[in-house]
Design a protein around this motif. Structure first.
Motif, mmCIF file in Angstrom:
data_model
loop_
_atom_site.group_PDB
_atom_site.id
_atom_site.type_symbol
_atom_site.label_atom_id
_atom_site.label_comp_id
_atom_site.label_asym_id
_atom_site.label_seq_id
_atom_site.Cartn_x
_atom_site.Cartn_y
_atom_site.Cartn_z
ATOM 1 N N SER A 1 -12.483 5.460 -8.817
ATOM 2 C CA SER A 1 -13.046 4.771 -7.661
ATOM 3 C C SER A 1 -12.077 3.719 -7.136
ATOM 4 O O SER A 1 -11.141 3.317 -7.826
ATOM 5 N N GLU A 2 -12.316 3.278 -5.934
ATOM 6 C CA GLU A 2 -11.412 2.313 -5.298
ATOM 7 C C GLU A 2 -11.304 1.043 -6.132
ATOM 8 O O GLU A 2 -10.215 0.496 -6.308
ATOM 9 N N ASP B 1 -6.464 6.015 2.594
ATOM 10 C CA ASP B 1 -6.629 6.445 3.991
ATOM 11 C C ASP B 1 -5.484 7.340 4.419
ATOM 12 O O ASP B 1 -5.694 8.388 5.035
ATOM 13 N N THR C 1 -13.829 9.966 -4.094
ATOM 14 C CA THR C 1 -12.671 10.536 -3.419
ATOM 15 C C THR C 1 -12.128 11.662 -4.280
ATOM 16 O O THR C 1 -11.983 11.501 -5.496
ATOM 17 N N GLN D 1 -9.036 -4.282 -3.176
ATOM 18 C CA GLN D 1 -9.605 -2.991 -2.824
ATOM 19 C C GLN D 1 -9.104 -2.521 -1.461
ATOM 20 O O GLN D 1 -8.838 -1.330 -1.260
ATOM 21 N N GLY D 2 -8.966 -3.469 -0.536
ATOM 22 C CA GLY D 2 -8.501 -3.111 0.802
ATOM 23 C C GLY D 2 -7.135 -2.445 0.787
ATOM 24 O O GLY D 2 -6.858 -1.569 1.621
ATOM 25 N N ARG E 1 -12.339 12.138 1.244
ATOM 26 C CA ARG E 1 -13.303 11.089 0.925
ATOM 27 C C ARG E 1 -14.713 11.614 1.171
ATOM 28 O O ARG E 1 -14.951 12.320 2.145
ATOM 29 N N TYR F 1 0.830 -1.213 0.000
ATOM 30 C CA TYR F 1 0.000 0.000 0.000
ATOM 31 C C TYR F 1 0.852 1.245 0.000
ATOM 32 O O TYR F 1 0.458 2.279 -0.509
ATOM 33 N N ARG G 1 -7.413 1.031 -0.462
ATOM 34 C CA ARG G 1 -8.116 1.739 0.610
ATOM 35 C C ARG G 1 -7.136 2.262 1.643
ATOM 36 O O ARG G 1 -7.210 3.409 2.078
ATOM 37 N N LYS G 2 -6.216 1.415 2.021
ATOM 38 C CA LYS G 2 -5.243 1.830 3.031
ATOM 39 C C LYS G 2 -4.354 2.960 2.507
ATOM 40 O O LYS G 2 -4.016 3.880 3.243
ATOM 41 N N GLN H 1 -18.422 9.895 1.247
ATOM 42 C CA GLN H 1 -19.177 8.646 1.106
ATOM 43 C C GLN H 1 -20.299 8.808 0.093
ATOM 44 O O GLN H 1 -21.020 9.789 0.111
#
Lengths: 268, 268
Positions: free
Chosen positions: A59-60, A79, A95, A71-72, A89, A35, A75-76, A91
């Motif tokens: 998008s992610e 983040d 993003t 995706q995780g 971000r 990541y 995501r990190k 919701q």
DNA sequence: CAGTGGTCTAGACCACTGG
DNA sequence: CAGTGGTCTAGACCACTGC
């Protein structure tokens, strides 16, 4: 995923064990999680202008397939970039690349607050550009901006007033090259934070800054500009602002009148 | 996992709107993710003293089984507590309760730095307790500490010197009840940050703080204590420090000499 | 309703620490 | 070596936004 996650970057395995000699220190084993590598790639997209301020990034899921990770993992990466205020971000929407414009708080880096604690109670500041000239960097300025003494810089002087009361006197220095074409007129005409103008007109995005604060007494010229009596103590705020890659892009010295305002800071 | 993740927590909605009126605003639909609920539980363990400063908390797996969630969920809760400096993660060793003692930087909340930028270059500060007395809260102090005016408070005055030069004059006020038994002698004898003493001796852990900065001129008594000339501008730093639950536990007013030091702040 | 970010899980494996 | 935190995955489902 079939490929090993460790990516490139490790050419010769260094034959860890070796023998015979102590082989020096071998500082960092240079392990970088996936990541983090993706974060670097995303930073490049930001820096190169592929993703522009206030625009939505992919998008992610899209990024996950592009980078061939889950995706995780993206995501990190996101983040962390969001924690550094480079991305925002939202919701359900996406993003977005952070920006100094349209940011609900007018000046993200200005920590001077009216005594009642509500920055909105007094409306937007009145800005008066006093000067904007091209000159040569002094030793101080050169060091701050990572230039050589004598290099061309732009110097701007302005006064900010709240409710008609002059409150901040600022001098700021910019490297001349990236800001070619900046004039007092453009500064005066632009409606919005100066850093927003830098983004839209010069493609320079200020990412973070460091400030050094001191209490000082003003010189007579400064008294006149702020319309204060001599011997009035002022808060001196020296700021260096950085763009991507920790490259310094602005040096600024502000004198804040703290009779009706204070500099607010949160400690964690 | 069989139980619904939304947990309890919504009994009587406090009937905020009261009667007759337009039913008020119905602010939050009160959805709270699992990891937030677990964060609250962990905060209780910290606050109650079940987990003491500098001690290790149970491992992630242990907490996961205790709370009947997956490891990833407690991980996210711990991540947030670590980001707030309430916990400290140490890979391979465990997760520990943060503390003001043994923290490699002597004073976590002190942002005054010598001009050379290296807080370690001048060694630890010399501390001189001038006074520690019990008195009644003024209106200002009472408001800051969420007390009633006239309530008993402890007032401490001290001077910090660097390399023998008096640099900081501080007055601070503490609610008398939690700090019963605090004396000038104990303050003088204790070797370490004051907030560390508060942790070990009184079970009060300062979690965050807010500061208001101004430039001021000293009064004559302050000049004497700091051994400075009148008209020397000083940085006034007013701090309110909070323990768990955002409960204010200390009000402090410092006067910083900024001739050889500056107040450093990072903006993100 | 489709698309986005946000939560949660279960499991595999890695990197670091200390005995 | 066992135990801890750290990374990564794949998939399910939820909450929010806007058409």
């Amino acid at each position: 995923m079939s490929a090993t996650p460790s990516s490139f970057s490790d050419s010769a395995p260094a034959s860890s064990g070796d023998a015979g000699a102590p082989v020096a220190v071998q500082a960092t084993p240079a392990f970088s999680p996936l990541y983090q590598q993706i974060k670097v790639l995303m930073l490049q997209s930001l820096q190169s202008g592929e993703w522009k301020p206030s625009a939505a990034i992919p998008s992610e899921i899209e990024l996950a397939t592009r980078f061939k990770v889950s995706q995780g993992t993206v995501r990190k990466a996101i983040d962390e970039l969001a924690a550094e205020n480079l991305l925002v971000r939202r919701q359900g929407k996406g993003t977005f690349v952070a920006t100094h414009a349209e940011h609900h708080v007018q000046y993200r880096f200005l920590k001077l607050i009216p005594d009642n604690g509500d920055p909105n109670s007094e409306g937007p500041a009145q800005r008066r550009i006093i000067d904007c000239k091209r000159c040569r960097a002094s030793a101080d300025v050169a060091r701050a901006l990572a230039l050589r003494a004598g290099d061309a810089v732009l110097q701007v002087r302005r006064v900010l007033s709240f409710a008609g009361v002059p409150t901040i006197l600022e001098d700021l220095w910019l490297p001349a090259a990236p800001f070619k074409g900046l004039t007092a007129e453009r500064l005066t005409d632009y409606d919005g934070p100066m850093y927003a103008l830098f983004e839209t007109e010069f493609g320079v995005r200020m990412v973070r800054a460091e400030e050094k604060l001191r209490a000082v007494l003003p010189e007579t010229e400064q008294c006149e500009l702020l319309k204060i009596a001599p011997q009035t103590p002022l808060l001196s705020v020296e700021r260096i602002a950085y763009t991507y890659n920790d490259a310094p892009m602005e040096m600024r010295r502000g004198l804040y009148l703290t009779n009706t305002h204070y500099y607010r800071n949160a400690l964690n």
